[in-house]
Scaffold this active site. Sequence first.
Site, short mmCIF file in Angstrom:
data_model
loop_
_atom_site.label_atom_id
_atom_site.label_comp_id
_atom_site.label_asym_id
_atom_site.label_seq_id
_atom_site.Cartn_x
_atom_site.Cartn_y
_atom_site.Cartn_z
CD GLN A 174 20.49 0.20 -66.11
OE1 GLN A 174 19.43 -0.35 -66.42
NE2 GLN A 174 21.66 -0.36 -66.33
CB CYS A 320 32.26 -2.90 -62.82
SG CYS A 320 31.37 -1.92 -64.02
C1 LIG Z 1 25.59 0.53 -68.41
C2 LIG Z 1 25.70 1.80 -67.67
C3 LIG Z 1 26.70 2.74 -67.99
C4 LIG Z 1 27.76 2.48 -69.01
O1 LIG Z 1 27.26 2.51 -70.32
P1 LIG Z 1 28.12 1.86 -71.51
O2 LIG Z 1 27.37 2.22 -72.74
O3 LIG Z 1 28.15 0.39 -71.24
O4 LIG Z 1 29.47 2.49 -71.44
C5 LIG Z 1 26.70 3.93 -67.29
N1 LIG Z 1 25.80 4.20 -66.35
C6 LIG Z 1 24.83 3.33 -66.01
C7 LIG Z 1 23.83 3.69 -64.96
C8 LIG Z 1 24.75 2.09 -66.66
O5 LIG Z 1 23.81 1.23 -66.31
#
Ligand SMILES: *Cc1c(COP(=O)(O)O)cnc(C)c1O
Length: 386
Positions: A174, A320
């Site tokens: 993020q 999720c």
């Molecule tokens: C979106 C997210 C993930 C997962 O990333 P993907 O590329 O969708 O697998 C992992 N950690 C955080 C903090 C996220 O916001």
Amino acid sequence: MIYLDNAASTPVADQVLQEMLPYMKENFGNPSSIHRFGRLATKAVEAARKKIADLIGAQPDEILFTSGGTESNNTALFGALEKNPASLITSSIEHDAILEPCKKLESQGHKVIYLPVDSSGTVDIEKLKSAITDETGLVSIMYANNEVGTIQPISEIAQICKQHQVLFHTDAVQAVGKIPINVRDLGVDLMSISSHKIHGPKGVGALYIRNGVQIAPLVLGGGQENGLRSGTENVANIVGFGKACQLAKENLDANFAYLKNLRDALIQNVSDEISHVSINGHGKNRLPNNAHFTFLGVNGEDLIIKLDENGIAASTGSACSVKTQKASHVLAAMGFAHEQIAGSLRLTVGLTNTTEEIDKTVTVLKKVVSELRSVSPFKSKYGFAN
Ligand SMILES: *Cc1c(COP(=O)(O)O)cnc(C)c1O
């Protein structure tokens, strides 16, 4: 539609798509091939690797391409602890892409310590210090939280880990591209990045692995990525990811100011217009694009459905959590009562949003919150002015 769920995903930028297209058509070669199609693909992958490295102050050979943030996190945790009985320290507010690997590691006999957070969602540095023992092999603390946007004191955490000679991983999915990050200055050993959160394509990401840090591969095969991640490289996606990182680096300050301005206006207007609302997360140490609210007496899922009907895409927090219908573990760890968790709403602004959209959102939000409160079982308890 007004899209205010940029923490879940972002649209691919036009310049990113343009750069990707040739690698899905005429430049389709396999980087492992010796002929010129292969060499062209290799060149593109290596150019992208440099762009990702440049964004975070790393060397290109410290960048491992993966299928995204989830795989980067899995690679860091399993890769660092394979054949090492060491214990792991993480936080109670991590993304499921950390918490689920932790559960598996626990089932394999590793001890995992989940550090608590305060009401702003910040990890207690003193608790980290006292949790580290000779048995600790890895500390994994997210850079910025995906639900409430709180930024952790990553530099201090990295220092503590270094003093204790413990590996430090951070899930920076993020944070990368939104705030300045330099892995050398910070002193992190492993860092996860994802492309689709910064206007790149989905299904590609990277793990920064500091030179000298040894991890075991998760995927075995043809030996690509220095044997750390076998499988033919996703060339077009890697190229797009590289372009997204380049754009993020070039426009970092301007983007930060743009996002923060929209987000601050959103928070200000919501506070002015709607009663019984709290702003969650840290007041200062937070991502520039995240606004997280609790509207008392309202159910967050109902709110999201109503907003959607009114043309606004929002979220309760974690992508999720909607499918599993479980209460947010992040807000629970921050000490929120069930009622507060139920009324939460995450709005995350992006580069495609405008001031007009923010104004419209506040108007709609005021209307739908009022509608939901008029039928809320908590109506008399809080005395909403309906
Ligand atoms: C979106 C997210 C993930 C997962 O990333 P993907 O590329 O969708 O697998 C992992 N950690 C955080 C903090 C996220 O916001």
